[in-house]
Design an enzyme around this catalytic site. Structure first.
Site, mmCIF file in Angstrom:
data_model
loop_
_atom_site.group_PDB
_atom_site.id
_atom_site.type_symbol
_atom_site.label_atom_id
_atom_site.label_comp_id
_atom_site.label_asym_id
_atom_site.label_seq_id
_atom_site.Cartn_x
_atom_site.Cartn_y
_atom_site.Cartn_z
ATOM 1 N N GLU A 123 -18.530 7.001 -4.697
ATOM 2 C CA GLU A 123 -17.329 7.824 -4.590
ATOM 3 C C GLU A 123 -17.290 8.865 -5.706
ATOM 4 O O GLU A 123 -16.944 10.021 -5.496
ATOM 5 C CB GLU A 123 -16.090 6.926 -4.677
ATOM 6 C CG GLU A 123 -14.770 7.673 -4.554
ATOM 7 C CD GLU A 123 -13.586 6.727 -4.672
ATOM 8 O OE1 GLU A 123 -13.346 6.186 -5.772
ATOM 9 O OE2 GLU A 123 -12.894 6.514 -3.650
ATOM 10 N N GLU B 102 -3.367 8.784 -1.668
ATOM 11 C CA GLU B 102 -2.567 7.561 -1.552
ATOM 12 C C GLU B 102 -1.699 7.280 -2.778
ATOM 13 O O GLU B 102 -1.383 6.136 -3.082
ATOM 14 C CB GLU B 102 -3.469 6.342 -1.291
ATOM 15 C CG GLU B 102 -4.575 6.617 -0.309
ATOM 16 C CD GLU B 102 -5.241 5.361 0.203
ATOM 17 O OE1 GLU B 102 -6.026 4.785 -0.546
ATOM 18 O OE2 GLU B 102 -4.972 4.964 1.346
ATOM 19 N N GLU B 103 -1.336 8.336 -3.490
ATOM 20 C CA GLU B 103 -0.584 8.130 -4.727
ATOM 21 C C GLU B 103 0.810 8.729 -4.704
ATOM 22 O O GLU B 103 1.705 8.220 -5.367
ATOM 23 C CB GLU B 103 -1.350 8.757 -5.907
ATOM 24 C CG GLU B 103 -2.666 8.092 -6.185
ATOM 25 C CD GLU B 103 -3.497 8.848 -7.216
ATOM 26 O OE1 GLU B 103 -4.445 8.263 -7.742
ATOM 27 O OE2 GLU B 103 -3.197 10.021 -7.489
ATOM 28 N N TRP C 288 0.852 -1.202 0.000
ATOM 29 C CA TRP C 288 0.000 0.000 0.000
ATOM 30 C C TRP C 288 0.876 1.235 0.000
ATOM 31 O O TRP C 288 2.096 1.126 0.226
ATOM 32 C CB TRP C 288 -0.917 0.007 1.234
ATOM 33 C CG TRP C 288 -2.215 0.733 0.953
ATOM 34 C CD1 TRP C 288 -2.570 1.957 1.402
ATOM 35 C CD2 TRP C 288 -3.278 0.256 0.131
ATOM 36 N NE1 TRP C 288 -3.816 2.278 0.892
ATOM 37 C CE2 TRP C 288 -4.256 1.257 0.108
ATOM 38 C CE3 TRP C 288 -3.491 -0.905 -0.608
ATOM 39 C CZ2 TRP C 288 -5.448 1.142 -0.609
ATOM 40 C CZ3 TRP C 288 -4.678 -1.029 -1.328
ATOM 41 C CH2 TRP C 288 -5.636 -0.009 -1.315
ATOM 42 N N ASP D 129 0.129 11.120 0.225
ATOM 43 C CA ASP D 129 -0.926 12.128 0.306
ATOM 44 C C ASP D 129 -2.279 11.467 0.555
ATOM 45 O O ASP D 129 -2.389 10.240 0.578
ATOM 46 C CB ASP D 129 -0.970 12.945 -0.993
ATOM 47 C CG ASP D 129 -1.482 12.133 -2.164
ATOM 48 O OD1 ASP D 129 -1.183 10.921 -2.252
ATOM 49 O OD2 ASP D 129 -2.214 12.687 -3.005
#
Ligand SMILES: *[C@@H]1O[C@H](CO)[C@@H](O)[C@H](O)[C@H]1NC(C)=O
Length: 601
Positions: free
Chosen positions: A444, A221-222, A162, A218
């Site tokens: 989302e 998540e990238e 992750w 961030d």
């Protein structure tokens, strides 16, 4: 060369860290959404829609929280599940960030009078105390583990690859719990605040004070670098956490000292026109990102005077940024075409987004509204509105004839500007209304050409974000976090003093002349997975019988990190070691040393 760097960087991100964003995006990039739901085409007025959608949204939030949420059977008590969707994408986890933002909203509602939420809030406190003790791939309870972004629904560690660590979780959770602790102190619950809530808060604050000056992923998540959202959330938590510590007679080591330095660092994200949401990383984007709008609404203080330094919703900088970010979506989404400047549009995360093909999100669209509602509240309290050279372009979109100046509440210009801002904010809510199916379910994302829902269904954060925007629209605001006394950054910034360990990387690999071995990984010192910033090893002790490449590097001590070796050939080709990433912990103590003995794989 530049292009290649970015390409390689993204490839590595995909190979090494199958994130919430990129992995699912790759799977689904060819799928097209089918508009299988009937969209309500504005038959009802906005006020009526907002009432109905608010009732559905609070139900939507509660349905996703264990132990009794109707859509998340099996989730532990106090665990906020991001979405009931378990496949394409699998969001059946509890993210520290999503949970904290959701509970910030729930605690605000509780304080505003919904006493039915008390049990749920106490369950959240207990669940977080458990999670803080769970060792995970980001570390142990005192060695960085609080930066782990997500856990399984039963509160056990998620151990797959992750984008980690994510350093916004601890300060966001601290803020949600500080709201509750302050309410307890004011309402006869000091013992509970001290014995049950403060222990969780203090660990989050200790994490924030220790790690704010290190890179991390961030909120999307990238990107591994410094994220404005994380820094803004850290500043707020340290300020209010230090005040709470004083109120409870408890130590908050480093909180008061770190806060001004975090604020100082936050200033460097402003590039003169807008906030560059990710720095200390070369991610190849403009930096216009809803990250910054979410920062502004998270650190909103109803008693603030439009301070630029804390990026308050009504500050000139945050308004200029609002325009820069929202304008960046005007041309990229077909559903925004033909919408005039100054009228609301669908808003996504950032315009270079490729996740699910790069679509608008509900929570970023409502955030664009929420910032403006919060600004309206602030101008009303201040009794005036100032248009400066920085905010002029924002206001000119709404009232073309406006000139810089300060306009008193009640004046004709004040009235025309505030009604235009209100109408503009309502426009964003109307965009959400237009693309919400008639059952009120908020996924989302919604598709940029058809408006059909996409990605995870019933996203908890979408519902929570809708509710906070509506609260601000109704002038229901959270308590002050004492921004007015903590909004002046020091004139010179300093980071946290480095507490480094000397780590020796030894790797055995047979090479031919012209080839070089490097190490790269998730730390700034290792180049954040960018092969161009990787650290060169030396072949000074390389022999036929012992093909050793070695380097000794200063790394943050007692820190879990992932890394890999890479080989660069004479013609510049980069060869990566096979998966999985290597993971280790640097040695404990400033000035300590440690050695890693690896064989190339
Ligand atoms: C640490 O803080 C210093 C001073 O504000 C800043 O220049 C630097 O970029 C920060 N680094 C990180 C990774 O936060």
């Amino acid at each position: 060369m530049q292009q290649r760097t970015i390409h390689l960087f993204l490839v590595i991100m995909i190979l090494s860290t199958p994130l919430r964003a990129l992995s699912a995006g790759l799977v689904l990039q060819c799928a097209t959404a089918s508009p299988f739901v009937n969209y309500q085409r504005r038959q009802t007025g906005l006020d009526a829609y907002i009432e109905t959608q608010s009732a559905l949204s609070i139900k939507g939030v509660l349905a996703n929280i264990g132990p009794d949420g109707s859509k998340v059977a099996g989730a532990a008590a106090g665990a906020v599940i991001a979405s009931p969707t378990k496949f394409d994408p699998d969001y059946f986890y509890t993210w520290t960030r999503d949970a904290a933002l959701t509970y910030k909203m729930l605690v605000e509602r509780f304080i505003a009078g919904d006493s039915s939420l008390r049990t749920k809030i106490d369950q959240y406190v207990s669940a977080q105390a458990i999670l803080q003790g769970v060792s995970n791939p980001s570390g142990g309870p005192t060695t960085g583990g609080l930066g782990e972004p997500k856990f399984n629904a039963d509160l056990t560690a998620f151990t797959g690859s992750w984008g980690r660590p994510q350093r916004d979780g601890p300060p966001l959770r601290a803020t949600a719990l500080i709201l509750y602790a302050n309410w307890l102190i004011a309402n006869g619950g000091r013992t509970q605040a001290l014995n049950t809530v403060w222990p969780v808060i203090s660990k989050d604050l200790a994490y924030t004070a220790k790690y704010w000056n290190q890179t991390g992923f961030d909120l999307w998540e990238e990107v591994s670098g410094s994220s404005f959202f994380t820094i803004a959330a850290s500043h707020r938590a340290l300020v209010e956490g230090s005040a709470l510590a004083t109120a409870l007679g408890q130590p908050c080591n480093g909180c008061a000292a770190a806060a001004p330095q975090v604020l100082c660092f936050a200033q460097t994200f402003w590039n003169g026109a807008y906030v560059d949401s990710n720095i200390n990383v070369n991610e190849g984007r403009s930096g216009k990102d809803a990250n910054s709008i979410l920062s502004s609404i998270h650190t909103f203080d109803p008693t603030s005077a439009c301070t630029d330094a804390t990026f308050q919703p009504c500050s000139p900088r945050a308004l200029a940024n609002h325009k820069a970010v929202t304008d960046s979506f005007r041309t990229v989404y077909p559903i925004n075409r033909g919408i005039a400047q100054g009228k609301a549009v669908a808003v996504g995360r950032y315009n270079e987004d490729v996740y699910y093909g790069g679509q608008p999100w509900y929570l970023t669209t409502t955030a664009a509204a929420e910032q403006l509602y919060a600004a309206l509240y602030q101008w009303d309290k201040l009794g005036s509105l100032s248009v400066t050279s920085v905010s002029l372009p924002f206001f000119r979109d709404l009232v073309p004839s406006v000139a810089p100046g300060t306009y008193a509440k009640g004046s004709a210009t004040y009235n025309s500007l505030t009604s235009a801002v209100k109408a503009y904010a309502d426009g964003y809510m109307a965009v959400v209304q237009k693309y919400t199916p008639s059952n009120g379910a908020l996924a989302e994302q919604y598709e940029k050409s058809t408006g059909a829902q996409l990605s995870a269904r019933d996203l908890t954060w979408s519902y929570a974000a809708f509710l906070t925007a509506v609260e601000r629209r109704k002038s229901i605001v959270p308590p002050s976090w004492n921004e007015p006394a903590n909004n002046i950054p020091p004139t010179t910034c300093s980071g946290t003093p480095a507490c480094n360990a000397r780590m020796t990387f030894n790797v055995r690999i047979r090479t031919v002349p012209g080839e070089n071995i490097y190490v790269t990984g998730q730390l700034t010192q290792l180049g954040n997975w960018d092969p161009n910033s990787a650290q060169l090893l030396s072949a000074g002790r390389y022999t036929d019988s012992d093909p050793l490449w070695s380097a000794t590097l200063d790394l943050p001590s007692e820190t879990v990190f992932e890394y890999k070796y890479i080989k660069k050939t004479a013609n510049g080709q980069v060869v990566w070691e096979s998966d999985p990433n290597r993971r280790t912990t640097s040695s404990a103590g400033c000035g300590s040393s440690g050695t890693l003995n690896d064989n190339w794989r």
